[in-house]
Write a protein that holds these residues in place. Structure first.
Motif, short mmCIF file in Angstrom:
data_model
loop_
_atom_site.label_atom_id
_atom_site.label_comp_id
_atom_site.label_asym_id
_atom_site.label_seq_id
_atom_site.Cartn_x
_atom_site.Cartn_y
_atom_site.Cartn_z
N GLY A 80 0.77 -1.23 0.00
CA GLY A 80 0.00 0.00 0.00
C GLY A 80 0.81 1.29 0.00
O GLY A 80 0.27 2.35 0.31
N PHE A 81 2.10 1.20 -0.34
CA PHE A 81 2.93 2.40 -0.42
C PHE A 81 3.13 2.75 -1.89
O PHE A 81 3.71 1.96 -2.65
N ARG A 82 2.65 3.90 -2.29
CA ARG A 82 2.79 4.32 -3.68
C ARG A 82 4.26 4.63 -3.98
O ARG A 82 4.89 5.42 -3.26
N PRO A 83 4.83 4.00 -5.03
CA PRO A 83 6.23 4.28 -5.37
C PRO A 83 6.42 5.75 -5.76
O PRO A 83 5.55 6.34 -6.41
N ASP A 84 7.54 6.32 -5.35
CA ASP A 84 7.82 7.69 -5.75
C ASP A 84 8.65 7.68 -7.04
O ASP A 84 8.96 6.63 -7.59
N ARG A 85 8.99 8.85 -7.52
CA ARG A 85 9.71 8.94 -8.80
C ARG A 85 11.06 8.26 -8.74
O ARG A 85 11.56 7.76 -9.76
N TRP A 86 11.68 8.22 -7.58
CA TRP A 86 12.99 7.57 -7.45
C TRP A 86 12.85 6.06 -7.52
O TRP A 86 13.71 5.37 -8.09
N ASP A 87 11.80 5.52 -6.92
CA ASP A 87 11.52 4.09 -7.03
C ASP A 87 11.33 3.70 -8.49
O ASP A 87 11.89 2.71 -8.98
N ILE A 88 10.53 4.49 -9.19
CA ILE A 88 10.21 4.19 -10.59
C ILE A 88 11.44 4.35 -11.47
O ILE A 88 11.73 3.50 -12.32
N ALA A 89 12.20 5.42 -11.27
CA ALA A 89 13.41 5.63 -12.06
C ALA A 89 14.42 4.51 -11.83
O ALA A 89 15.02 3.99 -12.78
N GLY A 90 14.61 4.13 -10.59
CA GLY A 90 15.54 3.05 -10.28
C GLY A 90 15.13 1.74 -10.90
O GLY A 90 15.96 1.01 -11.47
N ALA A 91 13.84 1.43 -10.82
CA ALA A 91 13.35 0.19 -11.43
C ALA A 91 13.51 0.22 -12.95
O ALA A 91 13.89 -0.78 -13.56
N ALA A 92 13.25 1.37 -13.56
CA ALA A 92 13.41 1.49 -15.01
C ALA A 92 14.87 1.29 -15.43
O ALA A 92 15.15 0.59 -16.42
N ILE A 93 15.78 1.87 -14.68
CA ILE A 93 17.21 1.69 -14.98
C ILE A 93 17.57 0.21 -14.89
O ILE A 93 18.30 -0.33 -15.74
N CYS A 94 17.07 -0.46 -13.88
CA CYS A 94 17.36 -1.89 -13.71
C CYS A 94 16.79 -2.73 -14.85
O CYS A 94 17.43 -3.68 -15.30
N LEU A 95 15.60 -2.38 -15.31
CA LEU A 95 15.00 -3.12 -16.43
C LEU A 95 15.80 -2.93 -17.71
O LEU A 95 15.97 -3.87 -18.49
N VAL A 96 16.31 -1.72 -17.93
CA VAL A 96 17.17 -1.49 -19.10
C VAL A 96 18.43 -2.35 -18.98
O VAL A 96 18.84 -3.01 -19.94
N GLY A 97 19.02 -2.37 -17.81
CA GLY A 97 20.21 -3.20 -17.60
C GLY A 97 19.91 -4.67 -17.82
O GLY A 97 20.71 -5.40 -18.43
N ALA A 98 18.79 -5.15 -17.33
CA ALA A 98 18.41 -6.55 -17.52
C ALA A 98 18.25 -6.87 -19.00
O ALA A 98 18.69 -7.93 -19.47
N ALA A 99 17.63 -5.97 -19.75
CA ALA A 99 17.44 -6.19 -21.19
C ALA A 99 18.78 -6.25 -21.91
O ALA A 99 18.98 -7.09 -22.80
N VAL A 100 19.70 -5.39 -21.54
CA VAL A 100 21.03 -5.39 -22.15
C VAL A 100 21.74 -6.72 -21.88
O VAL A 100 22.32 -7.33 -22.78
N ILE A 101 21.64 -7.21 -20.67
CA ILE A 101 22.32 -8.45 -20.30
C ILE A 101 21.75 -9.65 -21.04
O ILE A 101 22.48 -10.44 -21.62
N ILE A 102 20.43 -9.79 -21.06
CA ILE A 102 19.83 -10.99 -21.63
C ILE A 102 19.73 -10.95 -23.16
O ILE A 102 19.82 -11.97 -23.81
#
Length: 106
Positions: A80-102
């Motif tokens: 029940g905690f709404r993610p803030d912009r830093w949560d979203i930005a961090g997750a997006a960066i990680c997803l880009v990294g995951a895509a590059v790796i795989i």
């Protein structure tokens, strides 16, 4: 698509399993909550073996990015905690990294 679904399933299984321990130790839930938590962690480990990758480390590294994004969704929908912009930005960066790796050319 199959690989993405496996990673998402593994992330959910790991988060649920780890949250069982969190709930027991930090939220005062009964010890029996660990039984489904342990089963969920076993499911998580098994699911990762289904990923098409020539190296476990590469699969695990990619999974890490997916795990982070799914954890942010867990934060929002389960806790029940709404993610803030830093949560979203961090997750997006990680997803880009995951895509590059795989998906990077080998």
């Amino acid at each position: 698509m199959r690989t993405a679904l496996i990673f998402i399933g593994a992330a959910i299984a790991e988060i649920v399993g780890c949250f069982a321990f969190w709930a027991w130790l930090r939220l005062g839930k009964p010890v029996w909550i660990l039984l489904p938590g342990i089963a969920s962690l076993i499911l998580f480990a098994w699911l990762l073996t289904l990923v098409e990758s020539e190296a476990a480390g590469r699969a695990y590294a990619t999974y890490g990015g997916i795990y982070i994004a799914m954890s942010v969704l867990w934060l929002w929908f389960a806790e029940g905690f709404r993610p803030d912009r830093w949560d979203i930005a961090g997750a997006a960066i990680c997803l880009v990294g995951a895509a590059v790796i795989i998906a990077g050319p080998r």
